[in-house]
Design an enzyme around this catalytic site. Structure first.
Site, mmCIF file in Angstrom:
data_model
loop_
_atom_site.group_PDB
_atom_site.id
_atom_site.type_symbol
_atom_site.label_atom_id
_atom_site.label_comp_id
_atom_site.label_asym_id
_atom_site.label_seq_id
_atom_site.Cartn_x
_atom_site.Cartn_y
_atom_site.Cartn_z
ATOM 1 N N ARG A 1 47.386 -2.862 40.577
ATOM 2 C CA ARG A 1 47.461 -1.503 40.063
ATOM 3 C C ARG A 1 46.257 -1.200 39.157
ATOM 4 N NH1 ARG A 1 52.907 0.306 37.065
ATOM 5 N NH2 ARG A 1 51.964 -0.535 35.199
ATOM 6 N N LYS B 1 59.243 0.199 38.781
ATOM 7 C CA LYS B 1 60.173 1.113 38.115
ATOM 8 C C LYS B 1 59.729 2.580 38.244
ATOM 9 C CE LYS B 1 60.342 0.090 33.802
ATOM 10 N NZ LYS B 1 59.868 1.137 32.911
ATOM 11 N N ARG C 1 64.069 0.118 24.779
ATOM 12 C CA ARG C 1 63.179 -1.020 24.987
ATOM 13 C C ARG C 1 63.486 -2.172 24.050
ATOM 14 N NH1 ARG C 1 58.922 1.177 27.946
ATOM 15 N NH2 ARG C 1 57.388 -0.344 28.610
ATOM 16 N N ARG D 1 52.729 -7.134 27.314
ATOM 17 C CA ARG D 1 53.803 -6.264 27.824
ATOM 18 C C ARG D 1 54.896 -7.097 28.470
ATOM 19 N NH1 ARG D 1 50.244 -3.141 31.420
ATOM 20 N NH2 ARG D 1 52.095 -2.173 32.304
ATOM 21 N N ARG E 1 44.763 2.275 35.092
ATOM 22 C CA ARG E 1 45.529 2.551 33.871
ATOM 23 C C ARG E 1 45.082 1.598 32.781
ATOM 24 N NH1 ARG E 1 52.088 2.665 33.632
ATOM 25 N NH2 ARG E 1 51.907 1.226 31.889
HETATM 26 P P1 ADP Z 1 55.302 -0.340 31.581
HETATM 27 O O1 ADP Z 1 54.877 0.071 32.968
HETATM 28 O O2 ADP Z 1 54.432 -1.400 30.989
HETATM 29 O O3 ADP Z 1 56.766 -0.660 31.508
HETATM 30 P P2 ADP Z 1 55.551 2.269 30.216
HETATM 31 O O4 ADP Z 1 54.795 3.297 30.948
HETATM 32 O O5 ADP Z 1 57.042 2.345 30.287
HETATM 33 O O6 ADP Z 1 54.998 0.840 30.627
HETATM 34 O O7 ADP Z 1 55.119 2.272 28.652
HETATM 35 C C1 ADP Z 1 53.769 2.114 28.271
HETATM 36 C C2 ADP Z 1 53.663 1.855 26.773
HETATM 37 O O8 ADP Z 1 54.285 2.932 26.029
HETATM 38 C C3 ADP Z 1 54.388 0.600 26.265
HETATM 39 O O9 ADP Z 1 53.630 -0.577 26.451
HETATM 40 C C4 ADP Z 1 54.602 0.958 24.781
HETATM 41 O O10 ADP Z 1 53.402 0.825 24.048
HETATM 42 C C5 ADP Z 1 54.930 2.451 24.843
HETATM 43 N N1 ADP Z 1 56.388 2.696 24.966
HETATM 44 C C6 ADP Z 1 57.015 3.251 26.042
HETATM 45 N N2 ADP Z 1 58.348 3.337 25.828
HETATM 46 C C7 ADP Z 1 58.575 2.826 24.591
HETATM 47 C C8 ADP Z 1 59.742 2.605 23.800
HETATM 48 N N3 ADP Z 1 60.957 2.926 24.258
HETATM 49 N N4 ADP Z 1 59.598 2.060 22.575
HETATM 50 C C9 ADP Z 1 58.393 1.731 22.111
HETATM 51 N N5 ADP Z 1 57.245 1.870 22.803
HETATM 52 C C10 ADP Z 1 57.321 2.413 24.028
#
Ligand code: ADP
Length: 191
Positions: free
Chosen positions: A128, A14, A89, A146, A134
């Site tokens: 990754r 993504k 989310r 996740r 990360r």
């Molecule tokens: P991933 O690559 O796992 O999809 P993101 O970079 O989008 O991860 O998000 C990393 C973390 O940030 C999530 O695991 C969560 O803890 C927090 N987070 C991101 N967006 C949201 C959201 N819309 N609502 C709640 N928590 C969020």
């Protein structure tokens, strides 16, 4: 107007696709994950509050996330479009997004859902973790959280938004980065 929300499980590519799509659409890329990681890195009040949740792969409470997104979407640079990545989310955030946009006199133009099987994303996340280090990719339990959170809370946003009349494009996320980009651009009618 180009208000597009991108969905896909962690490790589906993504972030990579978002970086390309924002250029093709000429709109800012708004990633809630990046915003939270930035707060964490700067150790802002918000960053301190959310860091444990990020590290555990749990969602930040809706009240915090919704307020952050509402403030971001009110800014001038996203007046004609945005590529949303990581928000909404869960179904409550999905409803909130529709409310925020409608309060701003805008609407969600489309949803792009990148579909990738679970075993493929697990393998990609492990890779990754080695390459980028990360924090939330390293611990298998966090990765698993996740993925579970995605399946239980985030994936249902797609049919939910569809039921509210939003156009949804399902994209096969298995293939080369270029192939997937062109599938998405084709679906959105940009080539
Ligand atoms: P991933 O690559 O796992 O999809 P993101 O970079 O989008 O991860 O998000 C990393 C973390 O940030 C999530 O695991 C969560 O803890 C927090 N987070 C991101 N967006 C949201 C959201 N819309 N609502 C709640 N928590 C969020």
């Amino acid at each position: 107007m180009k208000f597009v929300a991108l969905f896909g499980p962690p490790g589906c590519g993504k972030g990579t696709q978002a970086a390309r799509l924002k250029d093709a659409l000429s709109v800012p890329h708004v990633s809630t994950g990046d915003m939270f990681r930035d707060h964490k890195a700067r150790q802002t009040e918000l960053g301190v509050k959310v860091q444990q949740l990020l590290d555990a792969g749990q969602l930040v409470p809706d009240s915090i996330t919704d307020a952050m997104v509402r403030e971001r979407l009110g800014r001038e640079d996203v007046a004609t479009g945005v590529l949303l990545d990581g928000y909404p989310r869960n179904v409550s955030q999905a409803d909130e997004l529709l409310t925020i946009l409608s309060d701003l006199g805008k609407e969600l133009s489309a949803v792009v859902a990148i579909d990738v099987p679970g075993d493929v994303v697990r393998a990609r996340l492990a890779k990754r973790a080695d390459e980028q280090g990360r924090g939330d990719d390293k611990d298998p339990e966090t990765v698993n959280n996740r993925l579970v959170v995605y399946e239980e809370h985030t994936a249902p946003c797609v049919p939910h938004l569809e039921s509210k009349g939003v156009t949804v494009h399902h994209i096969d996320g298995v293939g080369s980065v270029d192939e997937i980009t062109s599938r998405i651009l084709g679906a959105l009618g940009i080539s």
